[in-house]
Write an enzyme that holds these catalytic residues in place. Structure first.
Site, mmCIF file in Angstrom:
data_model
loop_
_atom_site.group_PDB
_atom_site.id
_atom_site.type_symbol
_atom_site.label_atom_id
_atom_site.label_comp_id
_atom_site.label_asym_id
_atom_site.label_seq_id
_atom_site.Cartn_x
_atom_site.Cartn_y
_atom_site.Cartn_z
ATOM 1 N N LYS A 1 66.061 100.596 21.832
ATOM 2 C CA LYS A 1 65.551 101.244 20.618
ATOM 3 C C LYS A 1 64.425 102.237 20.940
ATOM 4 C CE LYS A 1 66.569 97.374 17.441
ATOM 5 N NZ LYS A 1 65.966 96.558 16.336
ATOM 6 N N TYR B 1 73.599 100.288 10.321
ATOM 7 C CA TYR B 1 73.005 99.072 9.761
ATOM 8 C C TYR B 1 73.424 98.835 8.310
ATOM 9 C CZ TYR B 1 69.811 98.014 13.682
ATOM 10 O OH TYR B 1 69.260 97.650 14.898
ATOM 11 N N PHE C 1 63.819 95.483 4.276
ATOM 12 C CA PHE C 1 63.359 96.233 5.451
ATOM 13 C C PHE C 1 64.296 97.375 5.831
ATOM 14 C CE2 PHE C 1 65.566 92.358 7.004
ATOM 15 C CZ PHE C 1 66.575 92.927 7.774
ATOM 16 N N ARG D 1 72.848 88.317 23.537
ATOM 17 C CA ARG D 1 71.924 87.758 22.532
ATOM 18 C C ARG D 1 70.906 86.826 23.191
ATOM 19 N NH1 ARG D 1 71.662 90.157 17.488
ATOM 20 N NH2 ARG D 1 70.435 88.302 17.034
ATOM 21 N N ARG E 1 63.018 90.746 24.585
ATOM 22 C CA ARG E 1 62.096 90.953 23.464
ATOM 23 C C ARG E 1 60.733 90.323 23.731
ATOM 24 N NH1 ARG E 1 66.582 90.315 18.627
ATOM 25 N NH2 ARG E 1 66.823 92.544 18.169
ATOM 26 N N ASN F 1 61.226 95.826 18.226
ATOM 27 C CA ASN F 1 61.642 94.687 19.056
ATOM 28 C C ASN F 1 62.564 95.097 20.208
ATOM 29 O OD1 ASN F 1 63.902 95.142 17.526
ATOM 30 N ND2 ASN F 1 64.026 93.084 16.654
HETATM 31 P P1 ADP Z 1 68.818 91.192 15.238
HETATM 32 O O1 ADP Z 1 68.434 92.589 15.702
HETATM 33 O O2 ADP Z 1 68.129 90.127 16.034
HETATM 34 O O3 ADP Z 1 70.310 90.996 15.168
HETATM 35 P P2 ADP Z 1 68.869 91.401 12.334
HETATM 36 O O4 ADP Z 1 70.290 91.839 12.474
HETATM 37 O O5 ADP Z 1 68.580 90.266 11.401
HETATM 38 O O6 ADP Z 1 68.236 91.013 13.748
HETATM 39 O O7 ADP Z 1 67.986 92.627 11.836
HETATM 40 C C1 ADP Z 1 68.208 93.928 12.354
HETATM 41 C C2 ADP Z 1 66.873 94.541 12.714
HETATM 42 O O8 ADP Z 1 66.117 94.717 11.514
HETATM 43 C C3 ADP Z 1 65.986 93.666 13.616
HETATM 44 O O9 ADP Z 1 66.256 93.854 14.994
HETATM 45 C C4 ADP Z 1 64.602 94.140 13.248
HETATM 46 O O10 ADP Z 1 64.233 95.328 13.962
HETATM 47 C C5 ADP Z 1 64.733 94.483 11.782
HETATM 48 N N1 ADP Z 1 64.287 93.362 10.939
HETATM 49 C C6 ADP Z 1 64.924 92.177 10.752
HETATM 50 N N2 ADP Z 1 64.241 91.363 9.934
HETATM 51 C C7 ADP Z 1 63.133 92.058 9.578
HETATM 52 C C8 ADP Z 1 62.009 91.783 8.737
HETATM 53 N N3 ADP Z 1 61.894 90.621 8.093
HETATM 54 N N4 ADP Z 1 61.067 92.743 8.613
HETATM 55 C C9 ADP Z 1 61.182 93.927 9.258
HETATM 56 N N5 ADP Z 1 62.207 94.259 10.064
HETATM 57 C C10 ADP Z 1 63.168 93.341 10.225
HETATM 58 MG MG MG Z 2 71.739 91.942 13.984
#
Ligand code: ADP
Ligand code: MG
Length: 140
Positions: A10, A50, A58, A86, A103, A113
């Site tokens: 990212k 997304y 968010f 993962r 991370r 992240n």
């Molecule tokens: P992951 O990337 O671990 O698969 P998610 O798919 O749940 O996580 O979320 C996508 C991305 O959205 C995350 O990597 C993170 O950057 C952001 N994100 C997720 N949850 C939050 C939150 N509660 N507040 C802000 N950003 C978030």
């Molecule tokens: Mg995800």
């Protein structure tokens, strides 16, 4: 079972100049890049990627940060690549990510992240086609 998964280094990790360190972790874990490009996503491209999160509070901040600078988008291939990546990434919130994960090492916050990784065969298929329509989403 050899699989393919989509990974993104990212914009926050690109700004920290840890592209090389993150790709080394993939290779050391047996997750071999088979396609890779560096690109700055438009807001619309980040929103399409997304789309599954479009109702989340968010979503705006996420797609703004994903389009804030260049990313490196990769297809990784290896044994159980989706789950393996993962595990290598660690939890979404770097404060909760297991020591030794990408991370934990390179993430600053849940917004910044460092990496993305597909979370299931279905999302891997969608995500690989989204950025690499010329590449098969499943290993052969
Ligand atoms: P992951 O990337 O671990 O698969 P998610 O798919 O749940 O996580 O979320 C996508 C991305 O959205 C995350 O990597 C993170 O950057 C952001 N994100 C997720 N949850 C939050 C939150 N509660 N507040 C802000 N950003 C978030
Ligand atoms: Mg995800």
């Amino acid at each position: 079972m050899v699989e393919r998964t989509l990974a993104i280094i990212k914009p926050d990790a690109v700004k920290k100049r840890v592209i090389g360190k993150i790709i080394q972790r993939y290779e050391d874990a047996g997750l071999i890049p088979i396609a890779m490009k560096m690109m700055r996503m438009s807001k619309a491209v980040a929103e399409g990627f997304y789309a599954v999160h479009q109702e989340r509070p968010f979503f705006h901040d996420l797609t703004t940060s994903m389009s804030s600078g260049p990313s490196v988008v990769l297809v990784l291939e290896g044994e159980h690549a989706i789950r393996a990546n993962r595990e290598l990434m660690g939890a979404t919130d770097p404060q909760k990510a297991e020591p030794g994960t990408i991370r934990a090492a390179h993430g600053a916050s849940i917004e910044a992240n460092a990496v993305h990784g597909s979370d299931s065969p279905e999302t891997a298929d969608f995500e690989i086609r989204y950025f690499f329509p010329e590449i098969e989403s499943t290993a052969r």
